[in-house]
Design a protein around this motif. Structure first.
Motif, short mmCIF file in Angstrom:
data_model
loop_
_atom_site.label_atom_id
_atom_site.label_comp_id
_atom_site.label_asym_id
_atom_site.label_seq_id
_atom_site.Cartn_x
_atom_site.Cartn_y
_atom_site.Cartn_z
N LEU A 55 10.09 11.15 -74.71
CA LEU A 55 9.83 10.07 -75.65
C LEU A 55 10.77 8.91 -75.36
CD1 LEU A 55 8.49 8.97 -78.28
CD2 LEU A 55 10.31 10.14 -79.55
N GLN A 56 10.23 7.71 -75.46
CA GLN A 56 11.05 6.50 -75.36
C GLN A 56 10.90 5.70 -76.64
OE1 GLN A 56 9.88 4.46 -71.74
NE2 GLN A 56 11.44 5.55 -70.58
N VAL A 57 12.03 5.28 -77.19
CA VAL A 57 12.06 4.53 -78.45
C VAL A 57 12.67 3.16 -78.18
CG1 VAL A 57 12.89 4.49 -80.83
CG2 VAL A 57 12.30 6.68 -79.74
N GLU A 58 11.98 2.12 -78.61
CA GLU A 58 12.46 0.76 -78.41
C GLU A 58 13.32 0.30 -79.58
OE1 GLU A 58 12.04 -0.78 -75.62
OE2 GLU A 58 10.66 0.70 -74.77
N GLN A 59 14.16 -0.67 -79.33
CA GLN A 59 15.00 -1.24 -80.38
C GLN A 59 14.14 -1.79 -81.51
OE1 GLN A 59 18.48 -1.56 -80.59
NE2 GLN A 59 18.10 -2.37 -82.63
N GLY A 60 14.46 -1.42 -82.75
CA GLY A 60 13.77 -1.96 -83.92
C GLY A 60 12.48 -1.25 -84.29
N GLU A 61 12.09 -0.21 -83.57
CA GLU A 61 10.87 0.51 -83.91
C GLU A 61 11.06 1.35 -85.17
OE1 GLU A 61 7.68 1.98 -80.97
OE2 GLU A 61 9.58 2.50 -80.01
N PHE A 62 9.96 1.59 -85.86
CA PHE A 62 9.91 2.55 -86.96
C PHE A 62 8.93 3.62 -86.54
CE2 PHE A 62 10.53 2.79 -91.79
CZ PHE A 62 10.21 4.14 -91.84
N ILE A 63 9.45 4.80 -86.23
CA ILE A 63 8.64 5.90 -85.72
C ILE A 63 8.65 7.04 -86.72
CG2 ILE A 63 8.48 7.67 -83.91
CD1 ILE A 63 9.49 5.66 -81.94
N ALA A 64 7.49 7.65 -86.95
CA ALA A 64 7.39 8.82 -87.81
C ALA A 64 7.03 10.04 -86.97
CB ALA A 64 6.34 8.61 -88.89
N PHE A 65 7.76 11.14 -87.20
CA PHE A 65 7.40 12.45 -86.66
C PHE A 65 6.60 13.16 -87.75
CE2 PHE A 65 11.46 12.95 -83.83
CZ PHE A 65 11.01 11.92 -83.01
N LEU A 66 5.36 13.52 -87.46
CA LEU A 66 4.47 14.09 -88.46
C LEU A 66 3.90 15.41 -87.96
CD1 LEU A 66 2.77 13.70 -91.13
CD2 LEU A 66 1.08 12.55 -89.70
N GLY A 67 3.88 16.42 -88.83
CA GLY A 67 3.30 17.69 -88.44
C GLY A 67 3.56 18.75 -89.46
N PRO A 68 2.92 19.92 -89.31
CA PRO A 68 3.10 21.01 -90.28
C PRO A 68 4.47 21.65 -90.15
CG PRO A 68 1.74 21.73 -88.45
CD PRO A 68 1.95 20.26 -88.25
N SER A 69 4.80 22.50 -91.11
CA SER A 69 6.07 23.20 -91.08
C SER A 69 6.19 24.04 -89.81
CB SER A 69 6.19 24.12 -92.30
OG SER A 69 6.23 23.38 -93.48
N GLY A 70 7.39 24.03 -89.23
CA GLY A 70 7.66 24.86 -88.06
C GLY A 70 7.26 24.26 -86.74
N CYS A 71 6.91 22.96 -86.73
CA CYS A 71 6.47 22.36 -85.47
C CYS A 71 7.63 21.76 -84.66
CB CYS A 71 5.40 21.30 -85.72
SG CYS A 71 5.98 19.83 -86.58
N GLY A 72 8.85 21.82 -85.18
CA GLY A 72 10.01 21.39 -84.41
C GLY A 72 10.43 19.95 -84.59
N LYS A 73 9.79 19.23 -85.51
CA LYS A 73 10.11 17.81 -85.65
C LYS A 73 11.53 17.60 -86.20
CE LYS A 73 7.43 17.63 -89.95
NZ LYS A 73 7.22 19.10 -89.98
N SER A 74 11.95 18.41 -87.17
CA SER A 74 13.32 18.30 -87.68
C SER A 74 14.33 18.77 -86.65
CB SER A 74 13.48 19.11 -88.98
OG SER A 74 12.76 18.51 -90.03
N THR A 75 13.97 19.77 -85.87
CA THR A 75 14.86 20.24 -84.80
C THR A 75 15.09 19.12 -83.79
OG1 THR A 75 14.12 22.53 -85.04
CG2 THR A 75 15.14 21.93 -82.95
N LEU A 76 14.03 18.41 -83.41
CA LEU A 76 14.18 17.30 -82.47
C LEU A 76 15.04 16.20 -83.08
CD1 LEU A 76 13.51 15.99 -79.78
CD2 LEU A 76 11.39 15.12 -80.78
N LEU A 77 14.86 15.92 -84.37
CA LEU A 77 15.69 14.90 -85.03
C LEU A 77 17.15 15.31 -85.00
CD1 LEU A 77 15.03 12.20 -86.66
CD2 LEU A 77 15.65 13.54 -88.67
#
Length: 273
Positions: A21-43
């Motif tokens: 994943l590449q994130v640009e300066q000033g972006e607002f990105i949402a990680f969305l998915g069901p429980s257990g998909c690893g989004k909080s782990t990645l954060l």
């Protein structure tokens, strides 16, 4: 600005498949998915609170291996110190950085004005509502002027009316500060209302399954036809992932009618399984 390069994570099993994943300066990105998909782990890996099993996270080319002041974190629970008043809670990280008491308090008061809580500067955490506590937590996360604001389901515990009010607050803060925000949520409507780019995660193991760009300008209004259409597109994309979670959790009791999906887009995916 921020690069996530082939990041994986294993605990007892593989939580994250390789993520790029590449994130640009000033972006607002949402990680969305069901429980257990690893989004909080990645954060947490981006925050430096977890180490990847393989791969790396880079900020301006520098590998991140630990928490740092360039990344502010807001959790689901505000985590305010009950023995400090509101102003002292926001000033706490500034004092830890060696600023004088006067400078720390001045900066903290500026941040409380940003989140519209300056009149509560001398109140105690137990005297605040849930939404007010989260606004204090956001002010504290902004205290060291981080380049990236990481938010892990910060409004999940709030009632619906407070949550909607916090959406407006956060949009205002983002537009005023120009911070890069990465926001984890189960809630489709929340993601669509806030983010400019939505990354939908597949589960078992977690990986980025789809990306949606939200073209609607800010501030976004309830009932916008473009947003409703996008919510339904994302819901269809998530159907298979929700079926996986339901089958795993419910086993033989699982049943999903072929005629439709049982949740409205503003439901938190997996929260009540």
């Amino acid at each position: 600005m921020l690069e996530i390069c082939q990041v994986t994570k294993y605990f007892q099993h593989q939580v994250l498949a390789p993520v790029d994943l590449q994130v640009e300066q000033g972006e607002f990105i949402a990680f969305l998915g069901p429980s257990g998909c690893g989004k909080s782990t990645l954060l947490n890996i981006i925050a430096g609170l977890e180490q990847p099993t393989s791969g790396e996270v880079r900020l301006d080319g520098q590998v991140l291996t630990a928490p740092g002041p360039e990344r502010g974190m807001v959790f689901q629970e505000p985590g305010l110190f009950p023995w400090l008043n509101v102003l002292e809670n926001v000033a706490f990280p500034l004092r830890r950085q060696g600023l004088t008491e006067a400078v720390a308090r001045e900066r903290a008061l500026e941040l409380l004005k940003l989140v519209h809580l300056s009149r509560y500067a001398h109140s105690w955490p137990h005297e605040l509502s849930g939404g007010m506590k989260q606004r204090v937590a956001i002010a504290r996360a902004l205290a060291l002027n981080p380049r990236i604001l990481l938010m892990d389901e910060p409004f999940a515990a709030l009632d619906e009316q407070t949550r909607m009010a916090m959406h407006v607050e956060l949009q205002d803060i983002w537009q005023q500060t120009g911070k890069t925000i990465i926001f984890v949520t189960h809630n489709i409507r929340e993601a669509v209302r806030l983010a400019d780019r939505i990354l939908v995660f597949a589960t078992r193991p977690g990986r980025i399954k789809a990306e949606f760009k939200v073209q609607a300008p800010h501030p976004r209004l309830e009932g916008d036809g473009l947003l409703l259409q996008l919510e339904n597109q994302i819901l269809r994309e998530l159907r298979e992932e929700m079926e996986k979670v339901l089958k795993e959790e419910l086993g033989d009791d699982y049943h999903l009618k072929k005629s439709g999906f049982p949740w409205h887009p503003d439901r938190d995916l997996g929260s009540y399984i």
